[in-house]
Write a protein that holds these residues in place. Structure first.
Motif, PDB file in Angstrom:
ATOM      1  N   ALA A 312       0.845  -1.206   0.000  1.00  0.00           N
ATOM      2  CA  ALA A 312       0.000   0.000   0.000  1.00  0.00           C
ATOM      3  C   ALA A 312       0.877   1.252   0.000  1.00  0.00           C
ATOM      4  O   ALA A 312       0.582   2.235  -0.703  1.00  0.00           O
ATOM      5  CB  ALA A 312      -0.918  -0.006   1.227  1.00  0.00           C
ATOM      6  N   PHE A 313       1.977   1.214   0.758  1.00  0.00           N
ATOM      7  CA  PHE A 313       2.863   2.375   0.819  1.00  0.00           C
ATOM      8  C   PHE A 313       3.505   2.621  -0.548  1.00  0.00           C
ATOM      9  O   PHE A 313       3.552   3.767  -1.029  1.00  0.00           O
ATOM     10  CB  PHE A 313       3.943   2.163   1.881  1.00  0.00           C
ATOM     11  CG  PHE A 313       4.867   3.338   2.052  1.00  0.00           C
ATOM     12  CD1 PHE A 313       4.508   4.418   2.844  1.00  0.00           C
ATOM     13  CD2 PHE A 313       6.096   3.377   1.398  1.00  0.00           C
ATOM     14  CE1 PHE A 313       5.357   5.515   2.984  1.00  0.00           C
ATOM     15  CE2 PHE A 313       6.952   4.460   1.531  1.00  0.00           C
ATOM     16  CZ  PHE A 313       6.579   5.533   2.333  1.00  0.00           C
ATOM     17  N   ALA A 314       3.967   1.548  -1.185  1.00  0.00           N
ATOM     18  CA  ALA A 314       4.618   1.701  -2.493  1.00  0.00           C
ATOM     19  C   ALA A 314       3.613   2.229  -3.522  1.00  0.00           C
ATOM     20  O   ALA A 314       3.950   3.082  -4.353  1.00  0.00           O
ATOM     21  CB  ALA A 314       5.193   0.368  -2.945  1.00  0.00           C
ATOM     22  N   ALA A 315       2.365   1.744  -3.455  1.00  0.00           N
ATOM     23  CA  ALA A 315       1.326   2.209  -4.391  1.00  0.00           C
ATOM     24  C   ALA A 315       1.019   3.690  -4.146  1.00  0.00           C
ATOM     25  O   ALA A 315       0.850   4.475  -5.087  1.00  0.00           O
ATOM     26  CB  ALA A 315       0.059   1.364  -4.228  1.00  0.00           C
ATOM     27  N   HIS A 316       0.993   4.066  -2.876  1.00  0.00           N
ATOM     28  CA  HIS A 316       0.740   5.467  -2.522  1.00  0.00           C
ATOM     29  C   HIS A 316       1.860   6.369  -3.071  1.00  0.00           C
ATOM     30  O   HIS A 316       1.594   7.426  -3.646  1.00  0.00           O
ATOM     31  CB  HIS A 316       0.644   5.587  -0.999  1.00  0.00           C
ATOM     32  CG  HIS A 316       0.494   6.986  -0.506  1.00  0.00           C
ATOM     33  ND1 HIS A 316      -0.714   7.660  -0.508  1.00  0.00           N
ATOM     34  CD2 HIS A 316       1.425   7.866  -0.024  1.00  0.00           C
ATOM     35  CE1 HIS A 316      -0.521   8.887  -0.032  1.00  0.00           C
ATOM     36  NE2 HIS A 316       0.762   9.033   0.267  1.00  0.00           N
ATOM     37  N   CYS A 317       3.102   5.911  -2.917  1.00  0.00           N
ATOM     38  CA  CYS A 317       4.233   6.690  -3.452  1.00  0.00           C
ATOM     39  C   CYS A 317       4.103   6.808  -4.970  1.00  0.00           C
ATOM     40  O   CYS A 317       4.352   7.884  -5.546  1.00  0.00           O
ATOM     41  CB  CYS A 317       5.557   6.037  -3.072  1.00  0.00           C
ATOM     42  SG  CYS A 317       5.968   6.199  -1.334  1.00  0.00           S
TER      43      CYS A 317
END
Ligand SMILES: Cc1ncc(COP(=O)(O)O)c(C=O)c1O
Length: 356
Positions: A312-317
């Motif tokens: 989720a963090f990588a997708a948000h970035c």
């Protein structure tokens, strides 16, 4: 009928390179964000145009000029040095030279993603020893994992992807516990960014203990990731064995010329390394202030042990036009390469708006 391939490949984890997305900032492959230095670009052009040994000729298989330069650079005798097509190729050569089916190769986990791949390709068994709760290599546990089948141990410091470095004292204790016939590879791909006084210099051990080898690369600090140059320093017999399993001419002539030039302008690269270190410390402090856990990094990246939130963090970035490297599993997290100050600001803004 389908072609029969080796069953070892069925469970082989595929190497996932950091992704490039047009228009986005790439902080996924631990590259240096600076442009190529003019002296290096000139050396490459000259190598292309060389009258008698241009790119119509095979490269020097022994990379003699480069090995001479590396001898000057490291203080090691030429016979103790081998250059390869990236240090990842040397990782594979190391396993091929030491291990076969039934033998074991030990490394921390997480550590460099290629270790289990090159181990399994050779038919040997990877032994992953979990890092500590502080995301550091657990050297006592790695020593305890040694069996009569152990042939090779990778000690990655600073460790990719957790960024943590071991101390010289802990390395000495570990090396003293390793049998003389087991090769220990101190993989120092990120050593130019390591500013800790307690850190080891793998060369010291590579030149004094026949079962220790240090592995280094010009892909990171020297900005040559696209050309593929790494090298190893170790015992002459080990170096000879590595040359036996090398693919002929794997280190191309442009890469050899660029590496010699890059090593010659080391002094011009040092300010870049200092900027990376300063930025790493700034990014670490900002992330911690924002509530993220960030282990102390001695490399050119930081590690966010977000575990199941990594994807989720990588997708948000990515939504914020920053590509980071996620390792989505139980021991996983996100690794973020330190870029230029402006790139790091874009990343920090994205991280700051991630709801946890
Ligand atoms: C710890 C470590 N070793 C070796 C390598 C291989 O580097 P190269 O093949 O580009 O020299 C990497 C690259 O990511 C790495 O992180």
């Amino acid at each position: 009928m389908t072609v029969r391939t080796r069953t070892a490949l069925d469970t082989l984890p595929a190497y996932a390179p950091g992704r490039s997305v047009p228009g986005a900032i790439k902080l996924a492959s631990n590259e240096l964000s600076f442009p190529t230095l003019p002296a290096v670009a000139e050396a490459i052009s000259e190598a292309v145009a060389h009258q008698s040994a241009g790119i119509n000729r095979y490269p020097d298989n022994g990379a003699q000029a480069l090995v001479r330069k590396l001898a000057e650079h490291t203080g090691a005798p030429e016979a103790n040095i081998i250059a390869g097509c990236g240090s990842v190729a040397l990782c594979q050569q190391l396993v091929q030279a030491t291990a076969e089916h039934g033998d074991e190769v030990i490394f921390g986990w997480r550590s460099f993603e290629a270790y289990p791949i090159v181990t399994q390709i050779t038919g040997a068994t990877p032994i992953r020893v979990p890092v500590t709760a502080a995301h550091e290599l657990d050297l006592p546990a790695m020593a305890a994992a040694i069996t009569p089948s152990t042939r090779l141990i990778f000690v990655c410091t600073p460790n990719n992807p957790t960024g943590t470095a071991i101390s010289r004292d802990d390395l000495v204790t570990f090396l003293d516990a390793v049998p003389d016939d087991v090769l220990v590879v101190v993989d120092e791909a990120y050593r130019e960014f390591d500013t800790a006084d307690s850190s080891p210099d793998g060369l010291e051990f590579a030149l004094s203990r026949p079962n220790v080898l240090t592995l280094r690369t010009l892909s990171k600090a020297y900005g040559l990731a696209g050309l593929r140059v790494g090298y190893a320093v170790g015992d002459q017999q080990v170096i000879k064995s590595l040359s036996k399993v090398a693919i002929p001419f794997a280190l191309n002539s442009l890469a050899q010329a660029a590496a010699v030039a890059a090593l010659s302008v080391k002094a011009d690269l040092a300010p870049r390394w200092r900027q990376v270190v300063d930025e790493r410390d700034r990014v670490t402090a900002a992330l911690r202030a924002g509530g993220f856990e960030v282990p102390p990094s001695q490399a050119n990246f930081v590690w966010l042990p977000l575990r199941e939130r990594a994807t989720a963090f990588a997708a948000h970035c990515e939504e914020h036009k920053v590509i980071v490297r996620s390792f989505p599993d139980a021991s996983g997290g996100v690794r973020v390469t330190i870029g230029s100050p402006a790139e790091n600001d874009v990343f920090l803004a994205a991280a700051g708006s991630f709801s946890r």
